[in-house]
Design a protein around this motif. Structure first.
Motif, PDB file in Angstrom:
ATOM      1  N   ALA A 281      60.546 -41.189  30.864  1.00  0.00           N
ATOM      2  CA  ALA A 281      59.202 -41.323  30.287  1.00  0.00           C
ATOM      3  C   ALA A 281      58.193 -40.675  31.225  1.00  0.00           C
ATOM      4  N   ASP A 282      56.940 -40.554  30.774  1.00  0.00           N
ATOM      5  CA  ASP A 282      55.943 -40.047  31.718  1.00  0.00           C
ATOM      6  C   ASP A 282      55.764 -41.095  32.811  1.00  0.00           C
ATOM      7  N   SER A 283      55.367 -40.637  33.999  1.00  0.00           N
ATOM      8  CA  SER A 283      55.409 -41.514  35.169  1.00  0.00           C
ATOM      9  C   SER A 283      54.661 -42.813  34.944  1.00  0.00           C
ATOM     10  N   GLU A 284      53.439 -42.707  34.448  1.00  0.00           N
ATOM     11  CA  GLU A 284      52.641 -43.915  34.335  1.00  0.00           C
ATOM     12  C   GLU A 284      53.346 -44.951  33.453  1.00  0.00           C
ATOM     13  N   THR A 285      53.847 -44.493  32.319  1.00  0.00           N
ATOM     14  CA  THR A 285      54.523 -45.410  31.394  1.00  0.00           C
ATOM     15  C   THR A 285      55.766 -46.009  32.043  1.00  0.00           C
ATOM     16  N   LEU A 286      56.526 -45.163  32.723  1.00  0.00           N
ATOM     17  CA  LEU A 286      57.767 -45.669  33.314  1.00  0.00           C
ATOM     18  C   LEU A 286      57.492 -46.746  34.372  1.00  0.00           C
ATOM     19  N   TYR A 287      56.460 -46.527  35.183  1.00  0.00           N
ATOM     20  CA  TYR A 287      56.171 -47.480  36.264  1.00  0.00           C
ATOM     21  C   TYR A 287      55.442 -48.713  35.764  1.00  0.00           C
ATOM     22  N   GLU A 288      54.645 -48.561  34.704  1.00  0.00           N
ATOM     23  CA  GLU A 288      53.864 -49.698  34.217  1.00  0.00           C
ATOM     24  C   GLU A 288      54.625 -50.499  33.160  1.00  0.00           C
ATOM     25  N   SER A 289      55.368 -49.816  32.304  1.00  0.00           N
ATOM     26  CA  SER A 289      56.098 -50.568  31.274  1.00  0.00           C
ATOM     27  C   SER A 289      57.489 -49.996  31.038  1.00  0.00           C
ATOM     28  N   PRO A 290      58.367 -50.215  32.013  1.00  0.00           N
ATOM     29  CA  PRO A 290      59.739 -49.751  31.872  1.00  0.00           C
ATOM     30  C   PRO A 290      60.435 -50.494  30.727  1.00  0.00           C
ATOM     31  N   LYS A 291      61.383 -49.798  30.094  1.00  0.00           N
ATOM     32  CA  LYS A 291      62.089 -50.434  28.985  1.00  0.00           C
ATOM     33  C   LYS A 291      63.514 -50.837  29.364  1.00  0.00           C
ATOM     34  N   HIS A 292      64.157 -50.024  30.184  1.00  0.00           N
ATOM     35  CA  HIS A 292      65.565 -50.288  30.484  1.00  0.00           C
ATOM     36  C   HIS A 292      65.684 -51.337  31.596  1.00  0.00           C
ATOM     37  N   PRO A 293      66.554 -52.330  31.424  1.00  0.00           N
ATOM     38  CA  PRO A 293      66.695 -53.361  32.465  1.00  0.00           C
ATOM     39  C   PRO A 293      67.063 -52.775  33.835  1.00  0.00           C
ATOM     40  N   TYR A 294      67.755 -51.635  33.862  1.00  0.00           N
ATOM     41  CA  TYR A 294      68.072 -51.033  35.156  1.00  0.00           C
ATOM     42  C   TYR A 294      66.805 -50.505  35.840  1.00  0.00           C
ATOM     43  N   THR A 295      65.939 -49.866  35.077  1.00  0.00           N
ATOM     44  CA  THR A 295      64.670 -49.389  35.644  1.00  0.00           C
ATOM     45  C   THR A 295      63.846 -50.574  36.148  1.00  0.00           C
ATOM     46  N   GLU A 296      63.831 -51.656  35.375  1.00  0.00           N
ATOM     47  CA  GLU A 296      63.098 -52.855  35.801  1.00  0.00           C
ATOM     48  C   GLU A 296      63.622 -53.362  37.145  1.00  0.00           C
ATOM     49  N   ALA A 297      64.945 -53.345  37.278  1.00  0.00           N
ATOM     50  CA  ALA A 297      65.537 -53.831  38.527  1.00  0.00           C
ATOM     51  C   ALA A 297      65.170 -52.904  39.689  1.00  0.00           C
ATOM     52  N   LEU A 298      65.240 -51.590  39.458  1.00  0.00           N
ATOM     53  CA  LEU A 298      64.879 -50.649  40.523  1.00  0.00           C
ATOM     54  C   LEU A 298      63.430 -50.835  40.946  1.00  0.00           C
ATOM     55  N   LEU A 299      62.566 -50.991  39.960  1.00  0.00           N
ATOM     56  CA  LEU A 299      61.143 -51.135  40.258  1.00  0.00           C
ATOM     57  C   LEU A 299      60.855 -52.433  40.993  1.00  0.00           C
ATOM     58  N   SER A 300      61.616 -53.465  40.690  1.00  0.00           N
ATOM     59  CA  SER A 300      61.363 -54.748  41.338  1.00  0.00           C
ATOM     60  C   SER A 300      61.813 -54.715  42.797  1.00  0.00           C
ATOM     61  N   ALA A 301      62.657 -53.736  43.130  1.00  0.00           N
ATOM     62  CA  ALA A 301      63.212 -53.679  44.483  1.00  0.00           C
ATOM     63  C   ALA A 301      62.350 -52.874  45.447  1.00  0.00           C
ATOM     64  N   VAL A 302      61.501 -51.991  44.934  1.00  0.00           N
ATOM     65  CA  VAL A 302      60.647 -51.202  45.840  1.00  0.00           C
ATOM     66  C   VAL A 302      59.188 -51.543  45.618  1.00  0.00           C
ATOM     67  N   PRO A 303      58.496 -51.923  46.671  1.00  0.00           N
ATOM     68  CA  PRO A 303      57.069 -52.158  46.505  1.00  0.00           C
ATOM     69  C   PRO A 303      56.357 -50.810  46.353  1.00  0.00           C
ATOM     70  N   ILE A 304      55.687 -50.628  45.247  1.00  0.00           N
ATOM     71  CA  ILE A 304      54.993 -49.369  45.009  1.00  0.00           C
ATOM     72  C   ILE A 304      53.499 -49.649  44.920  1.00  0.00           C
ATOM     73  N   PRO A 305      52.720 -48.999  45.777  1.00  0.00           N
ATOM     74  CA  PRO A 305      51.284 -49.266  45.775  1.00  0.00           C
ATOM     75  C   PRO A 305      50.657 -48.978  44.412  1.00  0.00           C
TER      76      PRO A 305
END
Ligand SMILES: Nc1ncnc2c1ncn2[C@@H]1O[C@H](COP(=O)(O)OP(=O)(O)OP(=O)(O)O)[C@@H](O)[C@H]1O
Ligand SMILES: [Mg+2]
Length: 322
Positions: A238-262
Motif C-alpha cells: 500500500a502507499d506508505s501512509e496507509t500501510l503504517y497507519e492502517s495495516p490490513k495484514h496481521p503480519y504487517t501489524e505484528a511487524l509494526l508493533s515491534a518497531v517504534p516508529i516516530p
C-alpha cells in the motif's frame, strides 16, 4: 494512466536442494513464490520483511543476476526475461544495483577512480578524458572530493564507501536502482545521511528506486509505497501512509508493533509472534503465515488467500478481507 516503469507479474524463483551420495535433487527452496508489483517512474517502492523472505532474490532477478524460474519482468513495457544475455547486459545500463555491504562489493585492489571508470568502459564510453570527467563529476555528486579518486576502498568510512557504491550505480545514468539494504550495515547516524543523499539524487535525476530493508522504520520516509514480504510472498502492499497507519495484514501489524516508529499513530500493543518462520523448502499449505497468525481462521490452513486489491491501491493476501 501512464505505464509503470517496472511491472513484475507472477515472479518465482526456486533453488534446487541436492542431497544424498549422488547429489540428486531432493527438493527445492521456494525463495520467491509468485509475486506481482509495479513501480512508477520517479517513485520509491520499499520492500521489507524478515531475513530469508526473498527480498534479495527478488532484487537480483530484476537485473537477471539470478534467472527467474517463472514470471515476467516488464521494464518500459519490454519483458526482460525474454532478452538474450547480450541484450540483457546492455539493459543493465538502465537498471543498477546498490549493495548492503559496500566493502564486499568494491574491489579492494582498485582505486575509486578505477572502480567508477569500470561501468563506463563496460557501457562503451571510449574516450578516456570523458571518463575522467565523469568520474570527477560522480564523486562530487555523492558528496566526495575529486582527490578521493586516488584512494582505495579501505581508506574510507562505511558511509563514504556506500557513497562510492552509489556513485558507481549512477555512472551510466540508470533509470531504476535496486538498493538492497543500502544502509543496514551503517551506524544509525550515518544511515540518515545516506538516505538523504539517495532522496536528493532521486529528485535531481528522476530516479526510480526499489528500496529493500529489514525494518519498516528505515523505509518509511524514503518510500512512496511499501510492500511486505513473508516466506517468498508479498502479503501486503500500500502507499506508505496507509500501510503504517492502517495495516490490513496481521503480519504487517505484528511487524509494526515491534518497531517504534516516530509519528505513527499505529503503535498498538506489541504483538509477539509464536513459532519461527517456516522453511521455504517446506512451505505450509494455505496462507504462509497461518501457523503464527494471531487471527487465524479455519480456511487459512488449507486455502491460500489471493493477493488482491482490498481498497483502492491497497493490496493484501488475507482471508479476513474476502
Ligand atoms: N543461491 C541460493 N541457493 C539456495 N538457496 C538460496 C540461494 N539464495 C537464497 N536462497 C534461499 O532463498 C531464501 C530467500 O533468500 P534471500 O536472500 O532472497 O532473502 P532476504 O529476504 O534477502 O534475506 P536477508 O534479509 O537475510 O538478506 C532463503 O531461504 C535463502 O536461504
Ligand atoms: Mg537479502
Amino acid at each position: 494512466m501512464t505505464e509503470p516503469l517496472l511491472k513484475v507479474t507472477n515472479l518465482k524463483k526456486s533453488f534446487p536442494i541436492h542431497g544424498g551420495l549422488l547429489g540428486r535433487q531432493v527438493g527445492e527452496v521456494k525463495a520467491v513464490n509468485d509475486i506481482s508489483f509495479f513501480i512508477n517512474k520517479g517513485e520509491t517502492l520499499g520492500l521489507v520483511g524478515e531475513s530469508g523472505c526473498g527480498k534479495s532474490t527478488t532484487g537480483r532477478m530484476l537485473l537477471r543476476l539470478l534467472e527467474p524460474t517463472e514470471g515476467q519482468i516488464f521494464f518500459e513495457g519490454q519483458d526482460l526475461t525474454k532478452l538474450s544475455n547480450s541484450d540483457m547486459r546492455k539493459m543493465r545500463k538502465e537498471i543498477q544495483m546498490v549493495f548492503q555491504d559496500p566493502f564486499a562489493s568494491l574491489n579492494p585492489r582498485h582505486t575509486v577512480e578505477k572502480i567508477l571508470e569500470e561501468p563506463l568502459i563496460v557501457h562503451g564510453v571510449k574516450d578516456k578524458a570523458a571518463r575522467k570527467k565523469r568520474v570527477k563529476e560522480l564523486l562530487e555528486t555523492v558528496g566526495l572530493n575529486s582527490y578521493h579518486g586516488k584512494r582505495y576502498p579501505h581508506q574510507f568510512s562505511g558511509g563514504q564507501r556506500q557513497r562510492i557504491g552509489i556513485a558507481r550505480a549512477l555512472a551510466v545514468h540508470p533509470k531504476l536502482i535496486v538498493a538492497d539494504e543500502p544502509v543496514s550495515a551503517l551506524d544509525v547516524s550515518i544511515q540518515a545521511q545516506v538516505l538523504n543523499l539517495m532522496q536528493d539524487l532521486q529528485k535531481e535525476f528522476g530516479l526510480t528506486y526499489l528500496f529493500i530493508a529489514h525494518d519498516l522504520g528505515v523505509v518509511r520516509h524514503i518510500s512512496d509505497r511499501v510492500g511486505v514480504m513473508y516466506l517468498g510472498h508479498i502479503v501486503e502492499l500500500a502507499d506508505s501512509e496507509t500501510l503504517y497507519e492502517s495495516p490490513k495484514h496481521p503480519y504487517t501489524e505484528a511487524l509494526l508493533s515491534a518497531v517504534p516508529i516516530p509519528d505513527v499513530d499505529y503503535q498498538k500493543e506489541r504483538i509477539i509472534l509464536q513459532g519461527d518462520v517456516p522453511s521455504p523448502a517446506n512451505p505450509p499449505a494455505g496462507c504462509p503465515f497461518h501457523a503464527r497468525c494471531p487471527k487465524v481462521m479455519e480456511q487459512c490452513a488449507s486455502i491460500r488467500p489471493e493477493f488482491k486489491e482490498v481498497e483502492p491501491g491497497h493490496y493484501a493476501a488475507c482471508h479476513l478481507y474476502e
